[in-house]
Design a protein around this motif. Structure first.
Motif, PDB file in Angstrom:
ATOM      1  N   GLU A   9       0.808  -1.221   0.000  1.00 29.57           N
ATOM      2  CA  GLU A   9       0.000   0.000   0.000  1.00 29.57           C
ATOM      3  C   GLU A   9       0.840   1.269   0.000  1.00 29.57           C
ATOM      4  O   GLU A   9       0.342   2.346  -0.349  1.00 29.57           O
ATOM      5  CB  GLU A   9      -0.933   0.012   1.228  1.00 29.57           C
ATOM      6  CG  GLU A   9      -2.045  -1.004   1.189  1.00 29.57           C
ATOM      7  CD  GLU A   9      -1.590  -2.380   1.652  1.00 29.57           C
ATOM      8  OE1 GLU A   9      -2.408  -3.309   1.649  1.00 29.57           O
ATOM      9  OE2 GLU A   9      -0.408  -2.527   2.045  1.00 29.57           O
ATOM     10  N   SER A  13       3.204   5.939  -2.397  1.00 31.75           N
ATOM     11  CA  SER A  13       3.191   7.153  -1.584  1.00 31.75           C
ATOM     12  C   SER A  13       4.465   7.280  -0.750  1.00 31.75           C
ATOM     13  O   SER A  13       4.476   6.982   0.452  1.00 31.75           O
ATOM     14  CB  SER A  13       1.960   7.160  -0.662  1.00 31.75           C
ATOM     15  OG  SER A  13       1.931   8.334   0.107  1.00 31.75           O
ATOM     16  N   GLN A 118      -3.787   5.516   1.262  1.00 32.40           N
ATOM     17  CA  GLN A 118      -2.983   4.287   1.301  1.00 32.40           C
ATOM     18  C   GLN A 118      -2.861   3.756   2.730  1.00 32.40           C
ATOM     19  O   GLN A 118      -2.789   2.545   2.950  1.00 32.40           O
ATOM     20  CB  GLN A 118      -1.588   4.532   0.729  1.00 32.40           C
ATOM     21  CG  GLN A 118      -1.560   4.959  -0.734  1.00 32.40           C
ATOM     22  CD  GLN A 118      -1.622   6.470  -0.900  1.00 32.40           C
ATOM     23  OE1 GLN A 118      -1.987   7.197   0.042  1.00 32.40           O
ATOM     24  NE2 GLN A 118      -1.247   6.945  -2.070  1.00 32.40           N
ATOM     25  N   ASP A 121      -6.024   1.937   3.449  1.00 34.67           N
ATOM     26  CA  ASP A 121      -5.998   0.652   2.732  1.00 34.67           C
ATOM     27  C   ASP A 121      -5.170  -0.374   3.510  1.00 34.67           C
ATOM     28  O   ASP A 121      -5.535  -1.552   3.596  1.00 34.67           O
ATOM     29  CB  ASP A 121      -5.405   0.836   1.331  1.00 34.67           C
ATOM     30  CG  ASP A 121      -6.325   1.615   0.406  1.00 34.67           C
ATOM     31  OD1 ASP A 121      -7.534   1.709   0.706  1.00 34.67           O
ATOM     32  OD2 ASP A 121      -5.835   2.143  -0.616  1.00 34.67           O
TER      33      ASP A 121
END
Length: 207
Positions: A9, A13, A118, A121
């Protein structure tokens, strides 16, 4: 070591990864260290970067049962939930293998949820994974015999450590299964007679 950049995830990022390292405190622990006790206040969330943690539930009579393992790249969903709701811990977390752990302060959880989808998630994936593991525990206790649960636990440990030799005492196995040591010793002897395992001093080898 499992760098945070490698977590599925987080790959999209780098800003989230940077924030996690910025906010967190890194600590190292030897096997057997308890990083969280039941009824303790939850001030931070552990994210394991190397090693492994086991999460245990203890009853009032002192009996314990293993709930799940936390491996590199994972965190404890029970700590997430407790931290978000200012609740105390309902489980004990003990280091199974020498571990490096990032501790993220609970006041940063909601902040990261707002800023980085993210992160949410990641939490949902952990929640789904732990929910399935707990269902498996309930299923095993309700429908499987102790010898089946014992062999399944040994195979799980071998899979996690990538070794057929498991260094553990009969007492520790009994605690993780929520049964008596004498029961585990008797079942291990039967497994040895069936040539499923070989027993040594504080170690068990899967044949």
């Amino acid at each position: 070591m499992e760098s945070l950049e490698q977590i599925v995830e987080f790959r999209s990022s780098p800003e989230l990864v940077e924030k996690l390292y910025q906010y967190s405190v890194i600590k190292h622990y030897e096997a057997g260290s308890v990083i969280l006790n039941e009824n303790a206040s939850i001030r931070s969330i552990p994210i394991v970067t190397s090693g492994m943690i086991k999460v245990i539930r203890t009853e009032q009579d002192g009996r314990e049962i293993l709930l799940y393992y936390i491996k590199a790249g994972e965190s404890c969903i029970m700590s997430f939930l407790g931290g978000l709701h200012n609740d105390t811990s309902k489980v004990k977390a003990e280091v199974e293998e020498e571990a490096e752990i990032l501790f993220l302060p609970v006041d940063k959880i909601a902040l990261l949820i707002k800023e980085y989808p993210q992160w949410l998630d990641y939490i949902f994936r952990l929640y789904h994974m732990r929910f399935e593991e707990l269902l498996n525990i309930v299923n095993a206790i309700a429908f499987k015999k102790v010898d089946e649960r014992l062999l399944a636990l040994l195979r799980k440990k071998a899979e996690l450590t990538q070794s057929r030799t498991i260094f553990i005492t009969h007492e520790q196995l009994a605690n993780e299964l929520g049964t008596a040591r004498v029961v585990v010793s008797r079942l291990l002897k039967q497994l040895e007679e069936s040539q499923v395992v070989q027993l040594g001093r504080n170690k068990i080898m899967l044949v």
